[in-house]
Design a protein around this motif. Structure first.
Motif, PDB file in Angstrom:
ATOM      1  N   ALA A  11      38.032  40.232  34.775  1.00  0.00           N
ATOM      2  CA  ALA A  11      37.250  39.532  33.743  1.00  0.00           C
ATOM      3  C   ALA A  11      35.765  39.563  34.088  1.00  0.00           C
ATOM      4  O   ALA A  11      34.923  39.802  33.207  1.00  0.00           O
ATOM      5  CB  ALA A  11      37.758  38.109  33.573  1.00  0.00           C
ATOM      6  N   LEU A  14      34.397  42.991  33.411  1.00  0.00           N
ATOM      7  CA  LEU A  14      34.272  43.210  31.968  1.00  0.00           C
ATOM      8  C   LEU A  14      33.053  42.493  31.408  1.00  0.00           C
ATOM      9  O   LEU A  14      32.371  43.022  30.527  1.00  0.00           O
ATOM     10  CB  LEU A  14      35.536  42.758  31.238  1.00  0.00           C
ATOM     11  CG  LEU A  14      36.745  43.683  31.389  1.00  0.00           C
ATOM     12  CD1 LEU A  14      37.985  43.031  30.787  1.00  0.00           C
ATOM     13  CD2 LEU A  14      36.478  45.030  30.754  1.00  0.00           C
ATOM     14  N   LEU A  15      32.783  41.285  31.919  1.00  0.00           N
ATOM     15  CA  LEU A  15      31.567  40.571  31.501  1.00  0.00           C
ATOM     16  C   LEU A  15      30.341  41.457  31.724  1.00  0.00           C
ATOM     17  O   LEU A  15      29.507  41.620  30.833  1.00  0.00           O
ATOM     18  CB  LEU A  15      31.394  39.274  32.309  1.00  0.00           C
ATOM     19  CG  LEU A  15      32.252  38.081  31.957  1.00  0.00           C
ATOM     20  CD1 LEU A  15      32.111  36.990  33.016  1.00  0.00           C
ATOM     21  CD2 LEU A  15      31.894  37.529  30.595  1.00  0.00           C
ATOM     22  N   ASP A  23      32.702  33.631  29.319  1.00  0.00           N
ATOM     23  CA  ASP A  23      34.033  33.902  28.782  1.00  0.00           C
ATOM     24  C   ASP A  23      34.112  33.741  27.269  1.00  0.00           C
ATOM     25  O   ASP A  23      34.895  34.426  26.616  1.00  0.00           O
ATOM     26  CB  ASP A  23      35.073  32.997  29.456  1.00  0.00           C
ATOM     27  CG  ASP A  23      35.382  33.437  30.878  1.00  0.00           C
ATOM     28  OD1 ASP A  23      34.879  34.497  31.310  1.00  0.00           O
ATOM     29  OD2 ASP A  23      36.137  32.726  31.562  1.00  0.00           O
ATOM     30  N   LEU A  26      32.865  36.955  25.988  1.00  0.00           N
ATOM     31  CA  LEU A  26      33.847  37.988  26.315  1.00  0.00           C
ATOM     32  C   LEU A  26      35.015  37.941  25.338  1.00  0.00           C
ATOM     33  O   LEU A  26      35.446  38.972  24.814  1.00  0.00           O
ATOM     34  CB  LEU A  26      34.356  37.820  27.748  1.00  0.00           C
ATOM     35  CG  LEU A  26      35.408  38.833  28.220  1.00  0.00           C
ATOM     36  CD1 LEU A  26      34.878  40.255  28.130  1.00  0.00           C
ATOM     37  CD2 LEU A  26      35.863  38.490  29.632  1.00  0.00           C
ATOM     38  N   ILE A  37      41.457  34.262  27.584  1.00  0.00           N
ATOM     39  CA  ILE A  37      40.671  34.680  28.747  1.00  0.00           C
ATOM     40  C   ILE A  37      40.959  33.737  29.912  1.00  0.00           C
ATOM     41  O   ILE A  37      41.188  34.171  31.041  1.00  0.00           O
ATOM     42  CB  ILE A  37      39.162  34.707  28.439  1.00  0.00           C
ATOM     43  CG1 ILE A  37      38.846  35.663  27.279  1.00  0.00           C
ATOM     44  CG2 ILE A  37      38.361  35.066  29.690  1.00  0.00           C
ATOM     45  CD1 ILE A  37      39.139  37.116  27.533  1.00  0.00           C
TER      46      ILE A  37
END
Length: 68
Positions: A11, A14-15, A23, A26, A37
């Motif tokens: 995560a 990906l951010l 989040d 995201l 998430i």
């Protein structure tokens, strides 16, 4: 054996890759609910999905580094 990213690391990467700050952003970028998430981050298991994501993230980062 190669060490794979856990869900929290996935995560976070990906951010950075999607250039979002948190989040909530995201979740919006991925078209999912923020709760999904959070559940993903909280799950400790590393299964095939995490292995695949680890490889894809690492390859994407190599391509980005090569483009710079």
């Amino acid at each position: 054996m190669k060490k794979h990213l856990n869900n929290d690391q996935i995560a976070d990467r990906l951010l950075a890759s999607l250039e979002v700050e948190n989040d909530n952003q995201l979740a919006k970028a991925l078209g999912v609910e923020r709760q999904q998430i959070r559940q993903f981050r909280d799950s400790p298991s590393i299964r095939l999905n995490q292995v695949i994501m680890s490889v894809l993230i690492e390859e994407n980062e190599k391509l980005k580094a090569g483009a710079d």
